[in-house]
Scaffold this motif. Sequence first.
Motif, PDB file in Angstrom:
ATOM      1  N   UNK A  71     -25.746 -15.362  14.544  1.00  0.00           N
ATOM      2  CA  UNK A  71     -25.518 -16.378  15.573  1.00  0.00           C
ATOM      3  C   UNK A  71     -24.026 -16.586  15.788  1.00  0.00           C
ATOM      4  N   UNK A  72     -23.717 -17.129  16.959  1.00  0.00           N
ATOM      5  CA  UNK A  72     -22.322 -17.456  17.291  1.00  0.00           C
ATOM      6  C   UNK A  72     -22.273 -18.859  17.883  1.00  0.00           C
ATOM      7  N   UNK A  73     -21.106 -19.460  17.802  1.00  0.00           N
ATOM      8  CA  UNK A  73     -20.882 -20.763  18.424  1.00  0.00           C
ATOM      9  C   UNK A  73     -19.490 -20.772  19.028  1.00  0.00           C
ATOM     10  N   UNK A  74     -19.245 -21.745  19.893  1.00  0.00           N
ATOM     11  CA  UNK A  74     -17.903 -21.935  20.459  1.00  0.00           C
ATOM     12  C   UNK A  74     -17.779 -23.388  20.898  1.00  0.00           C
TER      13      UNK A  74
ATOM     14  N   UNK B  86     -11.484 -34.740  12.913  1.00  0.00           N
ATOM     15  CA  UNK B  86     -12.202 -34.773  11.636  1.00  0.00           C
ATOM     16  C   UNK B  86     -13.681 -35.084  11.857  1.00  0.00           C
ATOM     17  N   UNK B  87     -13.961 -35.993  12.803  1.00  0.00           N
ATOM     18  CA  UNK B  87     -15.354 -36.309  13.125  1.00  0.00           C
ATOM     19  C   UNK B  87     -16.055 -35.061  13.652  1.00  0.00           C
ATOM     20  N   UNK B  88     -15.402 -34.397  14.601  1.00  0.00           N
ATOM     21  CA  UNK B  88     -15.984 -33.181  15.177  1.00  0.00           C
ATOM     22  C   UNK B  88     -16.271 -32.152  14.089  1.00  0.00           C
ATOM     23  N   UNK B  89     -15.313 -31.920  13.225  1.00  0.00           N
ATOM     24  CA  UNK B  89     -15.500 -30.907  12.187  1.00  0.00           C
ATOM     25  C   UNK B  89     -16.640 -31.282  11.247  1.00  0.00           C
ATOM     26  N   UNK B  90     -16.755 -32.550  10.904  1.00  0.00           N
ATOM     27  CA  UNK B  90     -17.869 -32.983  10.045  1.00  0.00           C
ATOM     28  C   UNK B  90     -19.215 -32.683  10.697  1.00  0.00           C
ATOM     29  N   UNK B  91     -19.330 -33.000  11.984  1.00  0.00           N
ATOM     30  CA  UNK B  91     -20.582 -32.769  12.708  1.00  0.00           C
ATOM     31  C   UNK B  91     -20.881 -31.272  12.823  1.00  0.00           C
ATOM     32  N   UNK B  92     -19.863 -30.519  13.247  1.00  0.00           N
ATOM     33  CA  UNK B  92     -20.060 -29.092  13.489  1.00  0.00           C
ATOM     34  C   UNK B  92     -20.292 -28.328  12.192  1.00  0.00           C
ATOM     35  N   UNK B  93     -19.541 -28.658  11.157  1.00  0.00           N
ATOM     36  CA  UNK B  93     -19.668 -27.934   9.892  1.00  0.00           C
ATOM     37  C   UNK B  93     -21.053 -28.116   9.277  1.00  0.00           C
ATOM     38  N   UNK B  94     -21.636 -29.284   9.455  1.00  0.00           N
ATOM     39  CA  UNK B  94     -22.999 -29.475   8.939  1.00  0.00           C
ATOM     40  C   UNK B  94     -23.956 -28.468   9.582  1.00  0.00           C
ATOM     41  N   UNK B  95     -23.800 -28.258  10.892  1.00  0.00           N
ATOM     42  CA  UNK B  95     -24.646 -27.281  11.589  1.00  0.00           C
ATOM     43  C   UNK B  95     -24.335 -25.858  11.160  1.00  0.00           C
TER      44      UNK B  95
ATOM     45  N   UNK C 186     -28.261  -7.103   4.067  1.00  0.00           N
ATOM     46  CA  UNK C 186     -27.405  -6.193   4.827  1.00  0.00           C
ATOM     47  C   UNK C 186     -26.149  -6.937   5.272  1.00  0.00           C
ATOM     48  N   UNK C 187     -25.009  -6.717   4.611  1.00  0.00           N
ATOM     49  CA  UNK C 187     -23.791  -7.474   4.935  1.00  0.00           C
ATOM     50  C   UNK C 187     -23.172  -7.154   6.293  1.00  0.00           C
ATOM     51  N   UNK C 188     -23.816  -6.276   7.079  1.00  0.00           N
ATOM     52  CA  UNK C 188     -23.367  -6.056   8.451  1.00  0.00           C
ATOM     53  C   UNK C 188     -23.943  -7.097   9.410  1.00  0.00           C
ATOM     54  N   UNK C 189     -24.886  -7.893   8.929  1.00  0.00           N
ATOM     55  CA  UNK C 189     -25.550  -8.901   9.755  1.00  0.00           C
ATOM     56  C   UNK C 189     -25.674 -10.198   8.975  1.00  0.00           C
ATOM     57  N   UNK C 190     -26.305 -11.193   9.624  1.00  0.00           N
ATOM     58  CA  UNK C 190     -26.566 -12.460   8.949  1.00  0.00           C
ATOM     59  C   UNK C 190     -25.424 -13.452   9.007  1.00  0.00           C
ATOM     60  N   UNK C 191     -24.568 -13.342  10.027  1.00  0.00           N
ATOM     61  CA  UNK C 191     -23.398 -14.218  10.131  1.00  0.00           C
ATOM     62  C   UNK C 191     -23.587 -15.317  11.165  1.00  0.00           C
ATOM     63  N   UNK C 192     -22.873 -16.410  10.953  1.00  0.00           N
ATOM     64  CA  UNK C 192     -22.683 -17.442  11.960  1.00  0.00           C
ATOM     65  C   UNK C 192     -21.166 -17.552  12.169  1.00  0.00           C
ATOM     66  N   UNK C 193     -20.742 -17.599  13.416  1.00  0.00           N
ATOM     67  CA  UNK C 193     -19.308 -17.716  13.726  1.00  0.00           C
ATOM     68  C   UNK C 193     -18.938 -19.162  14.011  1.00  0.00           C
ATOM     69  N   UNK C 194     -17.759 -19.550  13.564  1.00  0.00           N
ATOM     70  CA  UNK C 194     -17.228 -20.891  13.847  1.00  0.00           C
ATOM     71  C   UNK C 194     -15.787 -20.745  14.316  1.00  0.00           C
ATOM     72  N   UNK C 195     -15.495 -21.287  15.493  1.00  0.00           N
ATOM     73  CA  UNK C 195     -14.183 -21.095  16.115  1.00  0.00           C
ATOM     74  C   UNK C 195     -13.185 -22.157  15.668  1.00  0.00           C
TER      75      UNK C 195
END
Length: 333
Positions: free
Chosen positions: A35-38, A65-74, A89-98
């Motif tokens: 998954x990815x996020x932005x 800081x509020x935003x990061x707390x909310x987003x990091x939980x997700x 498989x370490x080529x997959x299974x990632x979540x991206x955080x910008x």
Amino acid sequence: MSENVSFSLWCDFIEREFLENQFKAMVEGRVIQGATSNPAIFQQALTNASYQEQKESLKGKDLKEIYENLAIEDIKRAAEILLPIYEDNPNDGYISFEIDPNLCDNSKGSIEEGIRLFKSIGYPNVMIKIPATKAGIVAMEELILQGIPVNATLVFSKEQAIDCMESFKKAYDMLKERNKIELKEYPRAVISIFVSRFDRKCDEIFRDKEIPMATLGIKNAQYLYKIVKEYSLPVRPLFASTGVKGGDLEPSYYIKELYHPYAINTAPLAALESFIELKVVDDAYLPSNEELEDYFKMVKEAEIDIEAVAKELLQQGLEDFKEAFRKILESLN
């Protein structure tokens, strides 16, 4: 690295209730592999009622800081759900955080924030997402050296793709020399090649010039895909901006047209659901280098400067993410 790595489908959406329901089901069914996020995705997600209680508990803190707390939980929850895929498989299974998009021209700040966020999240299958500006590429190299997976985002041009790959190559060479580690042990990276924005930008011109519409983003993505593969590094091309907005294209158009081995396609829900309904999909046709050269020659003869378009799209992408980030913080005030 590119041998025996198949196509992967990732989800370009994250939201708290979605994670516990549809997302979890798609991961467990191996329908998606990451998954990815932005900032734009979080801007949409944080308006939902499921965040209200946590927002109230964080009142009085710095807005970022509020935003990061909310987003990091997700992000933590997405990483937890995806962890079994990563462990298989370490080529997959990632979540991206910008990182904060306002750091796009600040390499030192990007490095510091990337390290801080990765440590705060605490999962190995998190990719720190950094725009592929000159400063961002410097930061990516350092994060790889720190053992942190990286998502190089907002890649539109050959120059960006090569600069990113050269930077990754330098980091991997240094890791190998420093730690004597094998290629398979390197932190992974992806190059996020943006697709549909080219077509939304140029399709009216293409129609007037009688050039097939909704093709520039595909051909450019295929061209950059080949560049990434040639390096044979633990870096995969990830096709982003693959949603369809208006027009006559079916929602899964950009997934089907870029269904290539070794590639990742991160898609919004409408495109994912449309693609899943297809059940069986054949590998897409990958043009030869000569065919791609002929296509870009035709584009040039139509007086379209693809390099200038790519630079404009990068700047617009940076501004869009900064604006989304600004609106997030405003909404938390």
